[in-house]
Scaffold this motif. Structure first.
Motif, short mmCIF file in Angstrom:
data_model
loop_
_atom_site.label_atom_id
_atom_site.label_comp_id
_atom_site.label_asym_id
_atom_site.label_seq_id
_atom_site.Cartn_x
_atom_site.Cartn_y
_atom_site.Cartn_z
N SER A 398 0.92 -1.25 0.02
CA SER A 398 -0.06 -0.10 -0.19
C SER A 398 0.88 1.47 -0.02
CB SER A 398 -0.95 -0.01 1.32
OG SER A 398 -0.28 0.11 2.51
N TYR A 400 3.40 1.96 -1.65
CA TYR A 400 3.83 2.10 -3.21
C TYR A 400 2.56 3.17 -4.06
CZ TYR A 400 7.45 -1.28 -2.43
OH TYR A 400 8.47 -1.85 -1.99
N THR A 401 1.36 2.49 -3.38
CA THR A 401 0.10 3.16 -3.99
C THR A 401 -0.39 4.50 -3.28
OG1 THR A 401 -0.76 0.94 -4.28
CG2 THR A 401 -2.30 2.72 -4.56
N LYS A 404 1.97 7.56 -4.35
CA LYS A 404 2.00 7.94 -5.88
C LYS A 404 1.37 9.35 -6.21
CE LYS A 404 3.74 5.33 -9.12
NZ LYS A 404 4.92 6.16 -9.83
N GLN A 514 -2.07 4.14 -10.93
CA GLN A 514 -1.60 4.63 -9.62
C GLN A 514 -1.60 6.26 -9.61
OE1 GLN A 514 -0.03 2.47 -11.80
NE2 GLN A 514 1.04 1.02 -11.09
N PRO A 518 -5.65 6.06 -7.77
CA PRO A 518 -4.88 5.13 -6.47
C PRO A 518 -6.21 4.19 -5.83
CG PRO A 518 -4.69 7.29 -5.88
CD PRO A 518 -5.15 7.31 -7.34
N ILE A 521 -7.07 0.61 -6.53
CA ILE A 521 -5.96 -0.43 -6.60
C ILE A 521 -6.36 -1.03 -5.16
CG2 ILE A 521 -3.46 -1.01 -6.30
CD1 ILE A 521 -2.92 1.33 -8.30
N TYR A 524 -4.34 -0.20 -1.82
CA TYR A 524 -4.67 1.17 -1.30
C TYR A 524 -5.31 0.84 -0.03
CZ TYR A 524 -6.34 5.93 -0.80
OH TYR A 524 -6.46 7.19 -0.63
#
Length: 531
Positions: A398, A400-401, A404, A514, A518, A521, A524
């Protein structure tokens, strides 16, 4: 203007849908991990070598208990992260290649958005006593004309602004503050590889200052070893681009045309940056396109700076610029950009320039790093036991999301603005460059919006794309008024096509879904694992 915005947004959404279907087939590559060694179960960190010493010259005591987190690198990201996690009660072991004061020509300008993150982390006092200068905006120069762009700071406390300083002094202050925490240990050593067992990273192998091979183990290893990282290939699929190099000089005892502002000269072939880093020093960064720069040793660089660059410097700084060249302390550094493309790995995480880089033209690197640290701190806060590596890895996807929208806005702006600001023989690119300067010169929402994006105060991807294409539409409108001709219509079409060719590849590299969606995803919404 509202009608124009509707067309911009409509065209943008259509483009997004096309790109979205184009990247559905994209999956993370699962390259064989390199620079990884198998864990030797009999190995232990049995003694402490070169440690960070406090002002009284004594070595900090060994941390009691087992290590929760190993941090590789103690630059801006590593030092800030060490203090942040230490303050959260984690047992932190930081391994830094060189604990002496760094001497760099970048990482010297912190945007207001980054300063707000510094306050959130409790590190704003690290800017005290290093002669840091306040920055309230930018001055833009082109063909003898100039315009001033102020940060939209009206809604913030009077202390909020940008800051510029010597990078090394700032890092040392953060290291010192991290070292005051009894559960943070800073050690000088060079990490040579990650240690893996059953597909999970368990720690690191490193050499002490004395050359002794050591092992250190922890449930989580965070790699923050900078733009030259030798560990990133184990944890991501790097695609590093080097569009240009910076040539750095320090101008002494001179006044900038606009006090407390960064200065950007739209020079030929590429931009020149100037900003104060102390009360008596001005940093000058000359961008040289490509990966090759004139030789400093044989005098080619000095000649290039005097004949090509000096005539384009603001007249008030000309003498100081020539004096800096004659003094001879000319330094160079390649400008790297690298989209974040992680390989989620149990027991390890990437952060800072080791993970994600953008062109330093906009000074957004530290803002992204500090924002990432805030996100990571908040994700780790509810977790006390970090030992379940696979569950923790799944949860930290999460990260990385969530990061973003902020990171990709700053990254995309840096890449797009650099391409727009560079000189080009193409007439459509020339028109885009001039349109950008004139658009920002309009003031009001035309300057406040882009500067809010640049400063990290309003890092919204959709706002970025709308303003970028508003500049393009503004340029087309200038071409078609008062009377359009076939040549001008064609040039306008090329301008719009060129603008799309600049920004859409950057957005695609960042990840359309992303960046703009976001919340669609699944990662998230990951909940912290139950200990």
């Amino acid at each position: 203007m509202v009608v124009i915005d509707q067309y911009i947004i409509g065209g943008f959404i259509a483009s997004l849908l096309l790109l979205y279907w184009g990247i559905l087939g994209f999956v993370f590559s699962n390259n064989l991990r390199r620079n990884i060694t198998k864990k030797n179960k009999s190995s232990k960190v049995v003694r402490k070598e070169e440690c960070y010493t406090s002002t009284n010259g004594r070595c900090r005591p060994e941390v009691d208990g087992s290590t929760d987190i190993i941090i590789v690198g103690a630059g801006v990201a590593g030092a800030a992260l060490a203090y942040t996690l230490g303050k959260e009660g984690r047992q932190v072991h930081v391994i830094e290649r060189d604990l002496s004061e760094p001497d760099r020509i970048v990482g010297e300008l912190l945007q207001p958005g980054g300063y707000l993150k510094l306050i959130e982390l409790g590190l704003e006092d690290c800017l005290d006593a290093i002669d840091a200068q306040r920055v309230f905006g930018y001055a833009l120069f082109k063909d003898g004309k100039n315009t001033r762009l102020s940060y939209p700071l009206e809604k913030f406390h009077s202390d909020v602004s940008g800051r510029s300083f010597h990078n090394g002094r700032f890092i040392q202050r953060m290291r010192e503050k991290a070292a005051t925490l009894p559960n943070v240990r800073l050690e000088q050593g060079t990490v040579t590889s990650l240690v893996e067992e059953n597909g999970a990273v368990k720690g690191v192998q490193y050499k002490t200052k004395n050359g002794q091979e050591m092992m250190a183990y922890a449930p989580l290893t965070i790699v923050c070893d900078g733009c030259f990282s030798n560990l990133r290939r184990s944890l991501c699929t790097p695609k590093v681009d080097i569009p240009s190099c910076f040539v750095g000089l320090i101008l002494e005892n001179c006044d900038l045309p606009s006090a407390n502002h960064g200065h950007v000269v739209l020079a030929d072939p590429s931009p020149i940056l100037l900003y104060q880093i102390s009360s008596t020093e001005v940093r000058c960064l000359v961008d040289v396109p490509g990966q090759k720069v004139p030789s400093i040793a044989n005098g080619e660089m000095a000649n290039y700076l005097k004949t090509t660059v000096a005539p384009q410097i603001p007249p008030q700084l000309y003498d100081a610029f020539i004096a800096a060249i004659d003094k001879g302390n000319i330094r160079t550094m390649p400008n790297r950009s690298m989209p974040a493309n992680p390989q989620p790995t149990p027991g390890a995480l990437l952060l800072g320039d080791a993970f994600n880089m953008r062109h330093p033209l906009t000074g957004g690197g530290m803002t992204v790093a500090l924002s990432d640290i805030v996100v990571l701190r908040d994700l780790l806060r509810p977790i006390r036991d970090l030992n379940d590596a696979s569950t923790l890895c799944k949860y930290l996807e999460s990260f990385y999301t969530i990061r973003k929208p902020v990171a990709s806005t700053i990254n995309t702006l840096a890449g797009a603005l650099y391409k727009v600001f560079c000189a080009s023989p193409d007439q459509a690119r020339k028109e885009m460059r001039q349109a950008c300067f004139d658009y920002l010169s309009l003031g009001g929402i035309f300057s406040n919006g882009p500067v809010a994006l640049l400063s990290g105060l309003n890092p919204r991807p959709l706002s970025l794309v709308c303003h970028f294409f508003a500049v393009a539409v503004y340029g087309v409108g200038r071409l078609l008024l008062p009377f359009p001709s076939p040549r001008r219509v064609w040039l306008g079409a090329r301008l719009l096509s060129g603008a799309s060719g600049i920004i859409f590849p950057i957005i695609r590299a960042e990840g359309v879904r992303q960046m703009f969606f976001p919340a669609t995803i699944p990662a998230y919404y990951r909940a912290p694992p139950v200990n």
